[in-house]
Design a protein around this motif. Structure first.
Motif, PDB file in Angstrom:
ATOM      1  N   VAL A 196       0.852  -1.198   0.000  1.00  0.00           N
ATOM      2  CA  VAL A 196       0.000   0.000   0.000  1.00  0.00           C
ATOM      3  C   VAL A 196       0.882   1.240   0.000  1.00  0.00           C
ATOM      4  N   GLY A 197       1.960   1.204   0.766  1.00  0.00           N
ATOM      5  CA  GLY A 197       2.895   2.322   0.794  1.00  0.00           C
ATOM      6  C   GLY A 197       3.547   2.574  -0.556  1.00  0.00           C
ATOM      7  N   GLU A 198       3.738   1.522  -1.334  1.00  0.00           N
ATOM      8  CA  GLU A 198       4.307   1.652  -2.673  1.00  0.00           C
ATOM      9  C   GLU A 198       3.249   2.039  -3.706  1.00  0.00           C
ATOM     10  N   GLY A 199       1.984   2.068  -3.294  1.00  0.00           N
ATOM     11  CA  GLY A 199       0.897   2.467  -4.184  1.00  0.00           C
ATOM     12  C   GLY A 199       0.391   1.370  -5.107  1.00  0.00           C
ATOM     13  N   GLU A 200       0.744   0.109  -4.840  1.00  0.00           N
ATOM     14  CA  GLU A 200       0.332  -0.984  -5.717  1.00  0.00           C
ATOM     15  C   GLU A 200      -0.994  -1.614  -5.301  1.00  0.00           C
ATOM     16  N   TRP A 201      -1.269  -1.665  -4.011  1.00  0.00           N
ATOM     17  CA  TRP A 201      -2.508  -2.247  -3.508  1.00  0.00           C
ATOM     18  C   TRP A 201      -3.302  -1.173  -2.782  1.00  0.00           C
TER      19      TRP A 201
END
Length: 131
Positions: free
Chosen positions: A53-58
């Motif tokens: 989530v922090g990487e913006g993928e999920w």
């Protein structure tokens, strides 16, 4: 109507014919408990989820607890099919391993006996970029 007509069709057990049933056996036979993730398993999965989530993928997740398996599904958007599913199937624990990561198309990406090893499928490999 009298009470006698109601009692004529019933059979009664005598004290010597009583049957004792273990409550836990009755519950398991009637409605088995669903398979669930334990607290430590959820901690490991949620740690990977938080990183992604922090990487913006999920962006979203769902938990399903069924009779034969537990599923943690992750989504890019909540209205779509899950990108990945982390499944726990205890019946496969002695064979292939209870844990598996499955992609959108149903292909098993990794399966194993230990959850941390299975979750390593989400680790990104560092690549050398030549300029």
């Amino acid at each position: 109507m009298t009470d006698q007509t109601d009692l004529q069709g019933r059979q009664t057990l005598k004290a010597s014919e009583s049957v004792v049933v273990d409550l836990s056996d009755y519950r398991h036979a009637k409605d088995p408990l669903p398979v669930t993730f334990h607290r430590r398993e959820l901690d490991q999965i949620l740690w990977v989820y938080g990183r992604m989530v922090g990487e913006g993928e999920w962006r979203d997740y769902a938990l399903d607890h069924m009779r034969d398996k537990a599923v943690f599904s992750v989504f890019k958007r909540s209205g779509e099919q899950p990108l990945y599913r982390v499944e726990k199937v205890p019946k496969l624990a002695a064979k292939q391993g209870a844990y598996a990561v499955v992609n959108t198309h149903g292909m098993i990406l990794k399966r194993g006996h230990e959850l941390p090893q299975v979750l390593k499928v989400f680790d990104k490999l560092l690549k050398v970029v030549k300029s």
